[in-house]
Design a protein around this motif. Structure first.
Motif, PDB file in Angstrom:
ATOM      1  N   HIS A 156     -29.327 -69.255 -33.128  1.00 18.75           N
ATOM      2  CA  HIS A 156     -30.104 -68.107 -33.143  1.00 18.75           C
ATOM      3  C   HIS A 156     -31.653 -68.384 -32.586  1.00 18.75           C
ATOM      4  CE1 HIS A 156     -33.423 -65.316 -34.641  1.00 18.75           C
ATOM      5  NE2 HIS A 156     -32.537 -64.303 -34.228  1.00 18.75           N
ATOM      6  N   TYR A 157     -32.230 -67.617 -31.660  1.00 20.32           N
ATOM      7  CA  TYR A 157     -33.512 -67.860 -30.993  1.00 20.32           C
ATOM      8  C   TYR A 157     -34.625 -66.736 -31.198  1.00 20.32           C
ATOM      9  CZ  TYR A 157     -30.910 -71.449 -28.446  1.00 20.32           C
ATOM     10  OH  TYR A 157     -29.958 -72.553 -28.311  1.00 20.32           O
ATOM     11  N   TYR A 158     -35.615 -67.273 -31.679  1.00 25.11           N
ATOM     12  CA  TYR A 158     -36.875 -66.318 -31.644  1.00 25.11           C
ATOM     13  C   TYR A 158     -37.731 -66.226 -30.354  1.00 25.11           C
ATOM     14  CZ  TYR A 158     -36.027 -65.985 -36.543  1.00 25.11           C
ATOM     15  OH  TYR A 158     -35.552 -65.857 -37.719  1.00 25.11           O
ATOM     16  N   ILE A 159     -37.550 -65.043 -29.434  1.00 20.38           N
ATOM     17  CA  ILE A 159     -38.219 -65.110 -28.201  1.00 20.38           C
ATOM     18  C   ILE A 159     -39.804 -64.852 -28.295  1.00 20.38           C
ATOM     19  CG2 ILE A 159     -38.038 -64.449 -25.921  1.00 20.38           C
ATOM     20  CD1 ILE A 159     -35.637 -65.694 -26.766  1.00 20.38           C
ATOM     21  N   VAL A 160     -40.708 -65.608 -27.631  1.00 19.63           N
ATOM     22  CA  VAL A 160     -42.211 -65.447 -27.728  1.00 19.63           C
ATOM     23  C   VAL A 160     -42.967 -64.982 -26.250  1.00 19.63           C
ATOM     24  CG1 VAL A 160     -44.287 -66.245 -28.411  1.00 19.63           C
ATOM     25  CG2 VAL A 160     -42.213 -66.611 -29.939  1.00 19.63           C
ATOM     26  N   CYS A 161     -43.768 -63.999 -26.179  1.00 18.44           N
ATOM     27  CA  CYS A 161     -44.616 -64.023 -25.048  1.00 18.44           C
ATOM     28  C   CYS A 161     -46.029 -63.912 -25.450  1.00 18.44           C
ATOM     29  CB  CYS A 161     -44.200 -63.113 -24.031  1.00 18.44           C
ATOM     30  SG  CYS A 161     -44.321 -61.385 -24.447  1.00 18.44           S
ATOM     31  N   ARG A 162     -46.993 -63.340 -24.446  1.00 17.91           N
ATOM     32  CA  ARG A 162     -48.463 -63.021 -24.830  1.00 17.91           C
ATOM     33  C   ARG A 162     -48.341 -61.868 -25.827  1.00 17.91           C
ATOM     34  NH1 ARG A 162     -52.838 -60.055 -23.207  1.00 17.91           N
ATOM     35  NH2 ARG A 162     -51.474 -58.735 -22.290  1.00 17.91           N
ATOM     36  N   LEU A 192     -30.779 -61.781 -22.795  1.00 22.19           N
ATOM     37  CA  LEU A 192     -30.016 -62.728 -23.540  1.00 22.19           C
ATOM     38  C   LEU A 192     -28.849 -61.963 -24.417  1.00 22.19           C
ATOM     39  CD1 LEU A 192     -33.087 -65.303 -24.365  1.00 22.19           C
ATOM     40  CD2 LEU A 192     -30.897 -65.682 -22.939  1.00 22.19           C
ATOM     41  N   ILE A 193     -29.369 -60.700 -24.791  1.00 21.57           N
ATOM     42  CA  ILE A 193     -28.299 -60.097 -25.653  1.00 21.57           C
ATOM     43  C   ILE A 193     -27.184 -59.865 -24.626  1.00 21.57           C
ATOM     44  CG2 ILE A 193     -27.831 -58.048 -26.855  1.00 21.57           C
ATOM     45  CD1 ILE A 193     -30.843 -58.228 -27.789  1.00 21.57           C
ATOM     46  N   GLU A 194     -27.484 -59.228 -23.469  1.00 16.25           N
ATOM     47  CA  GLU A 194     -26.315 -58.792 -22.646  1.00 16.25           C
ATOM     48  C   GLU A 194     -25.484 -60.015 -22.069  1.00 16.25           C
ATOM     49  OE1 GLU A 194     -28.337 -57.139 -19.183  1.00 16.25           O
ATOM     50  OE2 GLU A 194     -29.315 -55.481 -20.573  1.00 16.25           O
ATOM     51  N   GLY A 208     -45.466 -59.521 -26.298  1.00 20.00           N
ATOM     52  CA  GLY A 208     -43.999 -58.925 -26.750  1.00 20.00           C
ATOM     53  C   GLY A 208     -43.471 -58.136 -25.858  1.00 20.00           C
ATOM     54  N   GLY A 209     -43.968 -57.978 -24.514  1.00 13.83           N
ATOM     55  CA  GLY A 209     -43.103 -57.127 -23.486  1.00 13.83           C
ATOM     56  C   GLY A 209     -42.265 -58.029 -22.785  1.00 13.83           C
ATOM     57  N   ARG A 210     -42.819 -59.207 -22.503  1.00 13.46           N
ATOM     58  CA  ARG A 210     -41.928 -60.265 -21.640  1.00 13.46           C
ATOM     59  C   ARG A 210     -40.886 -60.850 -22.571  1.00 13.46           C
ATOM     60  NH1 ARG A 210     -45.935 -63.942 -18.812  1.00 13.46           N
ATOM     61  NH2 ARG A 210     -47.354 -62.923 -20.402  1.00 13.46           N
ATOM     62  N   SER A 211     -40.985 -60.931 -23.789  1.00 12.14           N
ATOM     63  CA  SER A 211     -40.101 -61.399 -24.706  1.00 12.14           C
ATOM     64  C   SER A 211     -39.049 -60.545 -24.991  1.00 12.14           C
ATOM     65  CB  SER A 211     -40.679 -61.984 -25.826  1.00 12.14           C
ATOM     66  OG  SER A 211     -41.305 -61.118 -26.668  1.00 12.14           O
ATOM     67  N   GLY A 212     -39.471 -59.193 -24.799  1.00 11.21           N
ATOM     68  CA  GLY A 212     -38.640 -57.932 -25.122  1.00 11.21           C
ATOM     69  C   GLY A 212     -37.402 -58.028 -23.975  1.00 11.21           C
ATOM     70  N   SER A 213     -38.079 -58.212 -22.507  1.00  9.02           N
ATOM     71  CA  SER A 213     -37.144 -58.416 -21.495  1.00  9.02           C
ATOM     72  C   SER A 213     -36.192 -59.493 -21.605  1.00  9.02           C
ATOM     73  CB  SER A 213     -37.984 -58.378 -20.118  1.00  9.02           C
ATOM     74  OG  SER A 213     -38.815 -57.266 -20.123  1.00  9.02           O
ATOM     75  N   ALA A 214     -36.640 -60.455 -21.996  1.00 11.10           N
ATOM     76  CA  ALA A 214     -35.943 -61.787 -22.177  1.00 11.10           C
ATOM     77  C   ALA A 214     -34.774 -61.558 -23.236  1.00 11.10           C
ATOM     78  CB  ALA A 214     -36.758 -62.939 -22.642  1.00 11.10           C
ATOM     79  N   CYS A 215     -35.026 -60.847 -24.361  1.00  6.20           N
ATOM     80  CA  CYS A 215     -34.072 -60.662 -25.481  1.00  6.20           C
ATOM     81  C   CYS A 215     -32.998 -59.888 -24.755  1.00  6.20           C
ATOM     82  CB  CYS A 215     -34.797 -59.784 -26.529  1.00  6.20           C
ATOM     83  SG  CYS A 215     -35.775 -61.156 -27.636  1.00  6.20           S
ATOM     84  N   GLN A 216     -33.169 -58.809 -24.031  1.00  2.00           N
ATOM     85  CA  GLN A 216     -32.490 -57.557 -23.558  1.00  2.00           C
ATOM     86  C   GLN A 216     -31.388 -58.481 -22.594  1.00  2.00           C
ATOM     87  OE1 GLN A 216     -32.498 -54.477 -24.800  1.00  2.00           O
ATOM     88  NE2 GLN A 216     -30.640 -54.708 -23.879  1.00  2.00           N
TER      89      GLN A 216
END
Length: 98
Positions: free
Chosen positions: A58-64, A76-78, A66-74
């Motif tokens: 399980h990974y926690y994704i972090v950016c400045r 990675l989930i896909e 929350g926007g880019r980390s949200g894109s990264a999460c999307q």
């Protein structure tokens, strides 16, 4: 998409929980400090660095913020990864940095 606040993630770290954190900010942003132990993979490099991530972890994704980390999460989930976005990003982080 699962979300966690900076405070909640900081609490997990302070309790000594083993967490996998991926910081997707750019090099110059990470140079100002990142969460101790976080792995740095800039957002644009995630597709070609998937081999560095384990689908059983399980990974926690972090950016400045929350926007880019949200894109990264999307993304990675896909691709079948188990991830949580840290909302508010490093702007909300009050814990230690390295």
């Amino acid at each position: 998409m699962k979300e966690i606040t900076a405070k909640e993630l900081e609490k997990k770290l302070s309790k000594g929980e083993q967490v996998n954190i991926i910081d997707v900010r750019e090099d110059e942003e990470v140079a100002t400090g990142k969460i101790p132990g976080a792995k740095h993979i800039p957002l644009g490099q995630i597709p070609k660095r998937l081999n560095e991530l384990n689908k059983n972890e399980h990974y926690y994704i972090v950016c400045r913020s929350g926007g880019r980390s949200g894109s990264a999460c999307q993304y990675l989930i896909e691709n079948g990864y188990n991830v949580t976005n840290m909302v508010g990003g490093m702007l909300d982080w009050e814990g230690e940095t390295e």
